[in-house]
Design an enzyme around this catalytic site. Structure first.
Site, PDB file in Angstrom:
ATOM      1  N   THR A  49       0.850  -1.192   0.000  1.00 37.89           N
ATOM      2  CA  THR A  49       0.000   0.000   0.000  1.00 37.89           C
ATOM      3  C   THR A  49       0.888   1.245   0.000  1.00 37.89           C
ATOM      4  OG1 THR A  49      -0.147   0.348   2.397  1.00 37.89           O
ATOM      5  CG2 THR A  49      -1.604  -1.322   1.445  1.00 37.89           C
ATOM      6  N   CYS A  50       0.267   2.401   0.165  1.00 33.64           N
ATOM      7  CA  CYS A  50       1.034   3.641   0.123  1.00 33.64           C
ATOM      8  C   CYS A  50       1.934   3.818   1.340  1.00 33.64           C
ATOM      9  CB  CYS A  50       0.092   4.841  -0.002  1.00 33.64           C
ATOM     10  SG  CYS A  50      -1.019   5.052   1.400  1.00 33.64           S
ATOM     11  N   GLY A 187      -7.155   3.821 -10.388  1.00 32.56           N
ATOM     12  CA  GLY A 187      -7.231   2.555  -9.661  1.00 32.56           C
ATOM     13  C   GLY A 187      -8.068   2.682  -8.401  1.00 32.56           C
ATOM     14  N   GLY A 190      -7.666   5.981  -6.687  1.00 25.02           N
ATOM     15  CA  GLY A 190      -8.373   7.034  -7.415  1.00 25.02           C
ATOM     16  C   GLY A 190      -9.868   7.005  -7.135  1.00 25.02           C
TER      17      GLY A 190
END
Length: 437
Positions: A49-50, A187, A190
């Site tokens: 993940t981020c 994605g 988004g």
């Protein structure tokens, strides 16, 4: 075989290290195969993940598994294993299960209580399943994990207090009600950005993406939710920026896609750029432009440290209590399941002994009446079943209650079972995905 968790996150590594270790979506399957082909790993999934990269693997040995995972992650990051070690955390067996349950519940997130991570765990499992790297152990563990995450959110209200990284980024951007937003990336991040923008009162959304069909699909969804939206290709990014008050960049690309050249002169008109990519989607030169403010993951981390955790002690304590209860129940179930093949093998062995003795009876007394023979057979089988019932039920209970005793091995020793018998019992039901690729 035990579960091993090896990872790095916002809690253990700086953003630069996370960026180097990040694994793009289009490379996940290859990395999963690289991990599963390692010597000590039989099953594996990867959560990227981020703000976290975590590997969950079923391994034969602790040290061998850690070395295998570390080598693959460091090679992918272009680092020596020794460089990466200081940023890694490792959990094994019950501790790995507890960590995964906590992660899925949002207790280990940058924004405690956020719910996005539960969907990310589900998506990571689906990717690993499609890649053929998930077997029975990880399948059962992830299904339990998803249930635990849902339970924590529904019973504690933690998700109502917690926000996502996206919502924190938008909060840092200031009042965006009635303004025009540009989302770069179509994605899952988004889509989440679009939902949060709608809640914040955005007036219009433009979606830019490398794959135009995906951008159009997200724009159509936004329109269906009542917000004017359109899609544009990445080649028209500069034109889209000219109309925007806010940019949310979340492509998952390996290199920056939003450059200083995409920002035209704005004559004093402020532009906020939220960079949620890992690695970064926004080139560092953008922050140096006049009238441009960049909000990135480091900005969000500072905001969270300054504001303190957005949860109450009571809710966090209740969530942690649920996690610990679920861990105990899961591990008890696993210990009970481990002894089941041995119990089955014992019952099978008992049935073979009964059949052999009844055959011997037939040979000794061939003139015995058929009805009598059948009744003798039923009686002998009932006696054996009754003798085995209490100890086999009790051994499962004992195995569930404590990990200190190997009850399966004790049964094999007491009844002189072939050590391979339990494996023979279990193997026919093992799913194909459990087999080593």
């Amino acid at each position: 075989m035990s579960v091993l968790a090896v990872g790095l996150s916002h809690r253990s590594a700086d953003l630069g290290t996370l960026e180097r270790a990040a694994i793009p979506a289009d490379e996940l399957t290859k990395v999963l195969h690289d991990l599963q082909q390692a010597e000590h790993i039989s099953e594996v999934m990867l959560v990227s993940t981020c703000n976290r990269i975590e590997v969950y693997a079923v391994v034969e040995t602790f040290h061998g598994g850690v070395n295998d995972v570390s080598e693959v992650l460091s090679r992918k990051a272009g680092m020596e294993p020794a460089e990466l070690y200081d940023s890694l955390y490792v959990h094994y067996a019950g501790a790995a299960v507890e960590h995964l349950f906590s992660v899925a519940s949002g207790l280990d997130s940058m924004v405690v209580g956020e719910t996005q991570i539960l969907g990310q765990v589900r998506s990571s499992y689906a990717t690993a399943r499609d890649a053929g790297t998930v077997g029975r152990t990880l399948h059962e563990l992830i299904q339990t994990t998803l249930r635990v995450g849902k339970r924590v959110h529904s019973e504690t209200g933690l998700d109502q207090l917690g926000a996502s990284v996206v919502s924190e980024a938008l909060a840092a951007a200031g009042d965006i009600a009635g303004k025009h937003a540009l989302i770069v990336g179509a994605g899952s991040m988004g889509a989440l950005a679009a939902a949060q923008l709608r809640k914040a009162g955005i007036a219009e959304i433009t979606v830019a993406n490398r794959t135009e069909a995906n951008a159009a699909r997200l724009a159509e969804k936004v329109v269906a939710e009542g917000i004017p939206a359109r899609s544009v290709p990445l080649t028209e990014l500069a034109d889209a920026v000219e109309l925007a008050d806010l940019v949310v960049a979340c492509t998952g690309a390996q290199d920056a896609v939003f450059l200083a050249g995409h920002v035209p002169a704005r004559a004093g008109r402020r532009l906020v750029v939220c960079d949620l990519g890992l690695p970064k989607d926004v080139d560092s030169a953008v922050a140096e432009l006049a009238d441009v403010t960049v909000v990135d993951l480091e900005t969000i981390q500072r905001r969270m440290r300054d504001a303190g955790a957005p949860t109450t002690e009571r809710q966090t304590a209740k969530a942690n209590g649920i996690v610990l209860d679920e861990v105990r129940e899961y591990l008890a179930g696993q210990r009970s399941a481990e002894v089941t093949p041995t119990v089955t093998a014992l019952r099978r062995r008992a049935a073979e002994v009964v059949d052999a003795e009844l055959l011997r009876l037939d040979n000794r007394l061939p003139e015995l009446d058929s009805q009598v023979r059948e009744e003798v057979g039923r009686t002998v089988r009932r006696v054996v079943d009754k003798l085995l019932h209490a100890p086999t039920v009790r051994v499962k209970q004992l195995a569930a209650e404590t990990a200190d005793t190997d009850y399966a091995n004790a049964l094999r020793e007491l009844f002189c079972l072939d050590p391979q018998a339990p494996a023979a019992v279990a193997s026919p039901t093992a799913p194909e995905s459990e087999k080593k690729r």
